[in-house]
Motif scaffolding. Structure first.
Motif, short mmCIF file in Angstrom:
data_model
loop_
_atom_site.label_atom_id
_atom_site.label_comp_id
_atom_site.label_asym_id
_atom_site.label_seq_id
_atom_site.Cartn_x
_atom_site.Cartn_y
_atom_site.Cartn_z
N ALA A 146 -18.67 -110.28 18.81
CA ALA A 146 -19.78 -109.34 18.58
C ALA A 146 -20.79 -109.31 19.73
O ALA A 146 -21.72 -108.50 19.72
N PHE A 147 -20.63 -110.19 20.73
CA PHE A 147 -21.52 -110.14 21.90
C PHE A 147 -21.29 -108.81 22.64
O PHE A 147 -20.15 -108.44 22.90
N MET A 148 -22.38 -108.15 22.98
CA MET A 148 -22.23 -106.86 23.68
C MET A 148 -21.38 -106.95 24.94
O MET A 148 -20.65 -106.02 25.27
N CYS A 149 -21.51 -108.07 25.66
CA CYS A 149 -20.76 -108.18 26.92
C CYS A 149 -19.26 -108.29 26.68
O CYS A 149 -18.48 -108.21 27.62
N ASN A 150 -18.86 -108.48 25.42
CA ASN A 150 -17.44 -108.51 25.09
C ASN A 150 -16.84 -107.11 25.01
O ASN A 150 -15.68 -106.92 25.31
N ARG B 138 -31.84 -114.27 28.12
CA ARG B 138 -31.62 -113.39 26.96
C ARG B 138 -30.27 -113.67 26.28
O ARG B 138 -30.07 -113.29 25.13
N CYS B 139 -29.36 -114.35 27.02
CA CYS B 139 -28.08 -114.71 26.38
C CYS B 139 -28.33 -115.63 25.20
O CYS B 139 -27.56 -115.63 24.23
N TYR B 140 -29.41 -116.40 25.26
CA TYR B 140 -29.67 -117.32 24.16
C TYR B 140 -30.02 -116.54 22.88
O TYR B 140 -29.69 -116.98 21.77
N SER B 141 -30.66 -115.37 23.02
CA SER B 141 -30.95 -114.54 21.84
C SER B 141 -29.66 -114.05 21.20
O SER B 141 -29.55 -113.95 19.97
N CYS B 142 -28.67 -113.73 22.03
CA CYS B 142 -27.37 -113.31 21.48
C CYS B 142 -26.70 -114.49 20.79
O CYS B 142 -26.13 -114.35 19.70
N PHE B 143 -26.78 -115.65 21.43
CA PHE B 143 -26.11 -116.84 20.90
C PHE B 143 -26.76 -117.30 19.58
O PHE B 143 -26.07 -117.53 18.58
N ALA C 116 -23.20 -106.40 33.08
CA ALA C 116 -22.49 -107.02 31.95
C ALA C 116 -22.91 -106.48 30.59
O ALA C 116 -22.12 -106.44 29.66
N CYS C 117 -24.17 -106.08 30.46
CA CYS C 117 -24.67 -105.55 29.18
C CYS C 117 -26.02 -104.89 29.46
O CYS C 117 -26.45 -104.77 30.61
N THR C 118 -26.74 -104.54 28.40
CA THR C 118 -28.01 -103.83 28.54
C THR C 118 -29.19 -104.76 28.82
O THR C 118 -30.30 -104.27 29.07
#
Ligand code: SF4
Length: 307
Positions: free
Chosen positions: A239-243, A289-294, A259-261
């Motif tokens: 579900a990570f946007m960069c996926n 911001r990757c930590y917010s996704c994680f 990689a993403c927005t």
């Protein structure tokens, strides 16, 4: 983390292998239309404001090249963010080109730049694919919204939201998420405003945590390769946007595939000048911001409708 050398890209500060996403598909392609915006919100994660040029206006010619490449890669949706997309002089043409092929989503503050072009927007209902708008309504309190966006702008955005919905476009809103909030209660507080605007009570509300200004370096927990499998299921990782998405960004006259927005303030996330090249690359999760996704599953995406 500035991620400005290979070691920082691949390893954490404790020299552990950094967590990563190996992109699986290009379901959604985002376009950054430019950081020029009619508003000057102090919290803007893009640092957008009137006349800003950190990310430059995309042109139709530049966009068309990536629309065509994305179609070859099986893209299912095109999405647009800024800045305020309707400040970009070629935006209606870009949107028309994208709508010829796939459903589109536009993130907007729904004030003058959009309102003034309503005459050009309404005919887009006749395009072969549906168009949706996500309107920023930061708080369910007009006074708080207007503190950052300017007096009267909550009302303008709400009126425009209703007008777009009544015309037949899809609509949703984006709001701020505060630490420790009762999310259901905050969502519910929008109900009277939705009723006034004549939009459904169960409208999609996308919530964003504090992302900080571009170039900020807040301290967050680093994500290791082990964290990605120890704490997250395969479904969460997918579900990570960069996926499943990428974003086109124009900086210094060159378009790059990011990689993403959320990571256009760090050059290491420019993964190449074609979607094909970018899709081959692992995305290392070293941006704060990757930590917010994680940790919280933050995402700009509303999912992808199958065509
Ligand atoms: S911010 Fe999120 S989606 Fe973007 S690269 Fe980091 S983990 Fe991936």
């Amino acid at each position: 983390m500035k991620m400005n050398n290979t070691d920082q890209w691949l390893y954490t500060s404790q020299n552990e292998s950094r967590g990563y996403i190996q992109p699986q598909s290009l379901d959604e392609l985002w376009f950054h239309t430019g950081t020029n915006c009619n508003l000057r919100c102090p919290f803007c994660l893009e640092g957008s404001k009137p006349g800003d040029n950190r990310i430059e206006f995309l042109t139709l010619t530049e966009s068309q090249k990536f629309i065509d490449e994305a179609l070859l890669l099986g893209v299912k949706k095109f999405s647009f963010t800024g800045g305020e997309p309707f400040v970009n002089p070629e935006f209606i043409s870009i949107l028309t080109a994208a709508l010829a092929h796939r459903p589109c989503l536009v993130l907007t503050n729904a004030t003058e730049p959009l309102m003034n072009q309503m005459g050009a927007i309404l005919p887009l209902l006749k395009q072969p694919n549906p168009l949706s708008f996500r309107v920023s309504l930061d708080h369910p309190d007009p006074i708080k919204h207007d503190e950052s966006r300017g007096k009267g702008n909550f009302r303008k955005a709400l009126d425009t939201l209703g007008r777009l919905y009544q015309a037949g476009f899809g609509v949703s809103i984006a709001r701020h998420m505060l630490p420790g909030e009762d999310s259901a209660a905050v969502d519910q507080a929008y109900a009277p405003y939705f009723e006034t605007a004549g939009v459904p009570a169960d409208l999609t509300i996308i919530k964003f945590p504090e992302f900080h200004l571009p170039g900020s370096l807040p301290q967050v927990t680093e994500i290791t390769e082990g964290c990605m499998t120890r704490y997250l299921s395969a479904e969460r990782r997918a579900a990570f946007m960069c996926n499943f998405s990428k974003m086109i960004v124009k900086i210094n006259g060159q378009c790059g595939v990011y990689a993403c927005t959320l990571v256009d303030d760090v050059a290491a996330y420019d993964l190449g000048d074609t979607l094909h090249k970018a899709m081959q690359q692992r995305v290392m999760l070293g941006h704060h911001r990757c930590y917010s996704c994680f940790a919280g599953g933050a995402s700009c995406s509303e999912g992808v409708e199958k065509k």
